[in-house]
Design a protein around this motif. Structure first.
Motif, PDB file in Angstrom:
ATOM      1  N   LYS A  26     -54.329  -7.278 -51.488  1.00  0.00           N
ATOM      2  CA  LYS A  26     -53.566  -8.465 -51.110  1.00  0.00           C
ATOM      3  C   LYS A  26     -53.234  -8.512 -49.617  1.00  0.00           C
ATOM      4  CE  LYS A  26     -51.487  -8.730 -55.709  1.00  0.00           C
ATOM      5  NZ  LYS A  26     -50.237  -8.741 -56.482  1.00  0.00           N
ATOM      6  N   VAL A  27     -53.942  -7.733 -48.834  1.00  0.00           N
ATOM      7  CA  VAL A  27     -53.687  -7.748 -47.396  1.00  0.00           C
ATOM      8  C   VAL A  27     -54.131  -9.083 -46.824  1.00  0.00           C
ATOM      9  CG1 VAL A  27     -54.207  -6.615 -45.217  1.00  0.00           C
ATOM     10  CG2 VAL A  27     -54.007  -5.264 -47.311  1.00  0.00           C
ATOM     11  N   PRO A  28     -53.235  -9.860 -46.225  1.00  0.00           N
ATOM     12  CA  PRO A  28     -53.604 -11.195 -45.771  1.00  0.00           C
ATOM     13  C   PRO A  28     -54.530 -11.186 -44.565  1.00  0.00           C
ATOM     14  CG  PRO A  28     -51.366 -10.665 -45.107  1.00  0.00           C
ATOM     15  CD  PRO A  28     -51.810  -9.566 -46.014  1.00  0.00           C
ATOM     16  N   ALA A  29     -54.397 -10.194 -43.703  1.00  0.00           N
ATOM     17  CA  ALA A  29     -55.207 -10.169 -42.492  1.00  0.00           C
ATOM     18  C   ALA A  29     -56.661  -9.873 -42.828  1.00  0.00           C
ATOM     19  CB  ALA A  29     -54.653  -9.128 -41.522  1.00  0.00           C
ATOM     20  N   HIS A  30     -57.548 -10.327 -41.958  1.00  0.00           N
ATOM     21  CA  HIS A  30     -58.965 -10.056 -42.142  1.00  0.00           C
ATOM     22  C   HIS A  30     -59.260  -8.571 -41.977  1.00  0.00           C
ATOM     23  CE1 HIS A  30     -63.252 -10.678 -42.229  1.00  0.00           C
ATOM     24  NE2 HIS A  30     -63.382 -10.084 -41.060  1.00  0.00           N
ATOM     25  N   GLU A  31     -58.460  -7.928 -41.129  1.00  0.00           N
ATOM     26  CA  GLU A  31     -58.612  -6.496 -40.911  1.00  0.00           C
ATOM     27  C   GLU A  31     -57.239  -5.848 -40.880  1.00  0.00           C
ATOM     28  OE1 GLU A  31     -60.868  -5.533 -37.482  1.00  0.00           O
ATOM     29  OE2 GLU A  31     -62.659  -6.639 -38.118  1.00  0.00           O
ATOM     30  N   VAL A  32     -57.199  -4.556 -41.231  1.00  0.00           N
ATOM     31  CA  VAL A  32     -55.974  -3.791 -41.059  1.00  0.00           C
ATOM     32  C   VAL A  32     -56.193  -2.871 -39.871  1.00  0.00           C
ATOM     33  CG1 VAL A  32     -55.198  -3.916 -43.439  1.00  0.00           C
ATOM     34  CG2 VAL A  32     -56.804  -2.139 -42.778  1.00  0.00           C
ATOM     35  N   PHE A 184     -59.307   4.105 -47.674  1.00  0.00           N
ATOM     36  CA  PHE A 184     -59.046   2.678 -47.775  1.00  0.00           C
ATOM     37  C   PHE A 184     -59.907   1.901 -46.780  1.00  0.00           C
ATOM     38  CE2 PHE A 184     -55.416   4.947 -49.280  1.00  0.00           C
ATOM     39  CZ  PHE A 184     -54.945   4.220 -50.369  1.00  0.00           C
ATOM     40  N   ALA A 185     -60.165   0.641 -47.113  1.00  0.00           N
ATOM     41  CA  ALA A 185     -60.999  -0.210 -46.256  1.00  0.00           C
ATOM     42  C   ALA A 185     -60.177  -0.792 -45.116  1.00  0.00           C
ATOM     43  CB  ALA A 185     -61.617  -1.331 -47.084  1.00  0.00           C
ATOM     44  N   THR A 186     -60.703  -0.708 -43.897  1.00  0.00           N
ATOM     45  CA  THR A 186     -60.018  -1.313 -42.747  1.00  0.00           C
ATOM     46  C   THR A 186     -60.363  -2.791 -42.603  1.00  0.00           C
ATOM     47  OG1 THR A 186     -61.834  -0.747 -41.254  1.00  0.00           O
ATOM     48  CG2 THR A 186     -60.067   0.857 -41.469  1.00  0.00           C
ATOM     49  N   ARG A 187     -61.417  -3.225 -43.244  1.00  0.00           N
ATOM     50  CA  ARG A 187     -61.873  -4.624 -43.150  1.00  0.00           C
ATOM     51  C   ARG A 187     -62.604  -4.966 -44.436  1.00  0.00           C
ATOM     52  NH1 ARG A 187     -67.258  -4.124 -42.784  1.00  0.00           N
ATOM     53  NH2 ARG A 187     -68.191  -2.481 -41.469  1.00  0.00           N
ATOM     54  N   ARG A 188     -63.046  -6.203 -44.542  1.00  0.00           N
ATOM     55  CA  ARG A 188     -63.827  -6.617 -45.706  1.00  0.00           C
ATOM     56  C   ARG A 188     -65.198  -5.944 -45.652  1.00  0.00           C
ATOM     57  NH1 ARG A 188     -66.631 -11.298 -48.208  1.00  0.00           N
ATOM     58  NH2 ARG A 188     -65.490 -11.794 -50.133  1.00  0.00           N
ATOM     59  N   ILE A 189     -65.544  -5.282 -46.734  1.00  0.00           N
ATOM     60  CA  ILE A 189     -66.831  -4.581 -46.831  1.00  0.00           C
ATOM     61  C   ILE A 189     -67.686  -5.317 -47.851  1.00  0.00           C
ATOM     62  CG2 ILE A 189     -67.963  -2.410 -47.442  1.00  0.00           C
ATOM     63  CD1 ILE A 189     -65.338  -1.001 -46.628  1.00  0.00           C
ATOM     64  N   ILE A 190     -68.879  -5.707 -47.467  1.00  0.00           N
ATOM     65  CA  ILE A 190     -69.727  -6.489 -48.361  1.00  0.00           C
ATOM     66  C   ILE A 190     -70.507  -5.572 -49.305  1.00  0.00           C
ATOM     67  CG2 ILE A 190     -69.940  -8.353 -46.680  1.00  0.00           C
ATOM     68  CD1 ILE A 190     -72.758  -7.324 -46.067  1.00  0.00           C
ATOM     69  N   ARG A 191     -70.990  -6.175 -50.368  1.00  0.00           N
ATOM     70  CA  ARG A 191     -71.764  -5.410 -51.346  1.00  0.00           C
ATOM     71  C   ARG A 191     -73.016  -4.826 -50.692  1.00  0.00           C
ATOM     72  NH1 ARG A 191     -73.880  -7.514 -57.302  1.00  0.00           N
ATOM     73  NH2 ARG A 191     -74.978  -5.572 -57.843  1.00  0.00           N
ATOM     74  N   ASP A 192     -73.346  -3.580 -51.060  1.00  0.00           N
ATOM     75  CA  ASP A 192     -74.511  -2.831 -50.570  1.00  0.00           C
ATOM     76  C   ASP A 192     -74.357  -2.340 -49.134  1.00  0.00           C
ATOM     77  OD1 ASP A 192     -75.830  -3.148 -53.016  1.00  0.00           O
ATOM     78  OD2 ASP A 192     -76.745  -5.043 -52.378  1.00  0.00           O
ATOM     79  N   ILE A 310     -65.360  -5.225 -51.101  1.00  0.00           N
ATOM     80  CA  ILE A 310     -64.107  -4.467 -51.012  1.00  0.00           C
ATOM     81  C   ILE A 310     -63.241  -5.128 -49.945  1.00  0.00           C
ATOM     82  CG2 ILE A 310     -63.067  -2.204 -50.573  1.00  0.00           C
ATOM     83  CD1 ILE A 310     -65.798  -0.959 -51.269  1.00  0.00           C
ATOM     84  N   GLU A 311     -62.031  -5.484 -50.317  1.00  0.00           N
ATOM     85  CA  GLU A 311     -61.150  -6.211 -49.413  1.00  0.00           C
ATOM     86  C   GLU A 311     -60.377  -5.261 -48.494  1.00  0.00           C
ATOM     87  OE1 GLU A 311     -61.349  -9.288 -49.076  1.00  0.00           O
ATOM     88  OE2 GLU A 311     -62.476  -9.843 -50.876  1.00  0.00           O
ATOM     89  N   PRO A 312     -59.887  -5.752 -47.355  1.00  0.00           N
ATOM     90  CA  PRO A 312     -59.093  -4.907 -46.449  1.00  0.00           C
ATOM     91  C   PRO A 312     -57.887  -4.302 -47.159  1.00  0.00           C
ATOM     92  CG  PRO A 312     -59.647  -6.980 -45.385  1.00  0.00           C
ATOM     93  CD  PRO A 312     -60.065  -7.114 -46.825  1.00  0.00           C
ATOM     94  N   GLY A 313     -57.667  -3.017 -46.962  1.00  0.00           N
ATOM     95  CA  GLY A 313     -56.534  -2.333 -47.576  1.00  0.00           C
ATOM     96  C   GLY A 313     -56.790  -1.855 -48.987  1.00  0.00           C
ATOM     97  N   GLU A 314     -57.925  -2.213 -49.579  1.00  0.00           N
ATOM     98  CA  GLU A 314     -58.229  -1.785 -50.948  1.00  0.00           C
ATOM     99  C   GLU A 314     -58.694  -0.338 -50.950  1.00  0.00           C
ATOM    100  OE1 GLU A 314     -61.160  -3.052 -54.683  1.00  0.00           O
ATOM    101  OE2 GLU A 314     -61.067  -4.286 -52.870  1.00  0.00           O
ATOM    102  N   GLU A 315     -58.267   0.422 -51.950  1.00  0.00           N
ATOM    103  CA  GLU A 315     -58.676   1.825 -52.024  1.00  0.00           C
ATOM    104  C   GLU A 315     -60.136   1.932 -52.444  1.00  0.00           C
ATOM    105  OE1 GLU A 315     -56.016   4.538 -53.823  1.00  0.00           O
ATOM    106  OE2 GLU A 315     -57.368   6.244 -53.473  1.00  0.00           O
ATOM    107  N   ILE A 316     -60.819   2.867 -51.821  1.00  0.00           N
ATOM    108  CA  ILE A 316     -62.232   3.110 -52.103  1.00  0.00           C
ATOM    109  C   ILE A 316     -62.319   4.232 -53.119  1.00  0.00           C
ATOM    110  CG2 ILE A 316     -64.377   3.997 -51.080  1.00  0.00           C
ATOM    111  CD1 ILE A 316     -63.357   2.536 -48.461  1.00  0.00           C
ATOM    112  N   CYS A 317     -62.961   3.956 -54.250  1.00  0.00           N
ATOM    113  CA  CYS A 317     -63.025   4.916 -55.351  1.00  0.00           C
ATOM    114  C   CYS A 317     -64.465   5.149 -55.785  1.00  0.00           C
ATOM    115  CB  CYS A 317     -62.206   4.426 -56.549  1.00  0.00           C
ATOM    116  SG  CYS A 317     -60.438   4.334 -56.237  1.00  0.00           S
TER     117      CYS A 317
END
Length: 349
Positions: A26-32, A184-192, A310-317
């Motif tokens: 739910k991080v509103p910014a495009h990047e953290v 955690f993701a610092t920015r939006r990460i696209i598939r692949d 993967i959205e910014p701030g989302e945990e990578i698992c």
């Protein structure tokens, strides 16, 4: 608990103070505005160090491979006859090279080679040069010595400032030691998208002797550079004690190394080792993982690849078990190997 964790040292003081961000998309910014620093990673970093294309040249050094081949074999094919196998190991022991140690241990079985090779892989091993360390049998050691990167520096890619992850507190698998850390993701990460590629801190045979395991702390202190020792020591240990072998058991991920060479020069995968990584080992477990692990023997790097956006701030698992198994089977495996009950979105509370 952060079952695959690393970098828990003074270099992570900035990350430790951050509020938990587990499973928060739910991080509103495009990047953290969090990221890695040079002091956070053990290996040097850069861009486009290796050619990762399928057509990239890769040549095993046959002279190195065959120079130490036992007299009983005419090529580098792995022998399976017990007498030839033991003779091969005796020859390796006799002609031990200066860049590795051979540790003799009591015989555990009739087919045991009675020795474990401990070698540095990467730049010429010294106290200040980050390099990987391998605990393996003599035949695997010889294939590693014949690898084109054996005496060349290892790198993490891309440059640390471009790696789209940061490290912060995670509430996943909260254990007795409290809240652990996660990736955690610092920015939006696209598939692949490939998040990063990194060499392992340690490679270890899955059949390592009990006697070597008992000396693991001392042996790694003698063979690993300080920087990689610190990264290994920062890993989580889910087993009793505070030893490095427990950290290896907790954090290893399977990697394949070829130790057969056919007469036409084509290599085939024959050995599976456990690889312990610094950033890959930060990814906590979920049966609904958002990344997958891939291993590249040519560059000796493991990588995490996004399975979805993967959205910014989302945990990578990453998934520590086979996600196709039933919930009961998955939970049993996770509990047996990693000593926690999985409560991921697929398994429930």
């Amino acid at each position: 608990m952060d079952m695959l964790s690393s970098l828990e040292g003074t270099s992570q003081s900035a990350s430790v103070s951050r509020p938990p961000a587990a499973s928060t998309a739910k991080v509103p910014a495009h990047e953290v505005k969090l990221g890695l620093r040079a002091s956070d990673i053990a290996f040097p970093s850069g861009n486009n160090i290796y050619d990762h294309s399928p057509s990239a040249p890769f040549d095993i050094d046959l002279k190195v491979l065959l120079d130490v081949a036992p007299a009983q074999t005419t090529n580098a094919t792995l022998v399976t006859d017990e007498d030839e196998y033991m003779a091969a190991h005796e020859e390796y022991a006799r002609r031990s090279l200066s860049q590795s140690k051979i540790v003799s241990v009591p015989n555990d079985s009739a087919f045991d080679p009675n020795m474990t090779c401990i070698m540095g892989f990467g730049a010429a091993p010294d106290e200040n040069t980050p390099h990987a360390v391998a605990f393996c049998d003599p035949i695997t050691r010889q294939f590693l010595r014949a690898h084109p990167l054996f005496a060349r520096p290892l790198y993490i890619e891309p440059h640390y400032s471009s790696i789209p992850v940061y490290i912060a507190s995670s509430r996943i698998h909260k254990g007795e030691s409290g809240i652990g850390k996660g990736l955690f993701a610092t920015r939006r990460i696209i598939r692949d998208e490939i998040l990063f590629r990194e060499p392992p801190l340690v490679l270890m045979s899955l059949e390592i002797s009990f006697h070597v395991a008992m000396q693991f702390d001392e042996l790694t202190s003698q063979t690993m550079p300080k920087r990689t020792q610190e990264a290994l020591d920062a890993l989580h240990n889910c087993w009793p004690g505070n030893d490095r072998y427990g950290r290896m058991r907790t954090n290893m991920i399977a990697v394949d190394l070829p130790t057969k060479l056919s007469e036409d020069g084509e290599t085939t995968v024959d050995r599976t080792l456990g690889g312990c990584f610094q950033l890959v080992s930060r990814a906590n477990h979920s049966c609904a993982a958002n990344v997958s692990f891939e291993w590249d023997y040519k560059t000796l790097q493991g990588s995490l690849i996004a399975d979805r956006v993967i959205e910014p701030g989302e945990e990578i698992c990453i998934c520590y078990c086979d996600p196709r198994d039933t919930k009961a089977v998955r939970r049993e495996e996770i509990l047996r190997k990693y000593r926690f009950k999985c409560t991921c979105p697929r398994c429930g509370p």
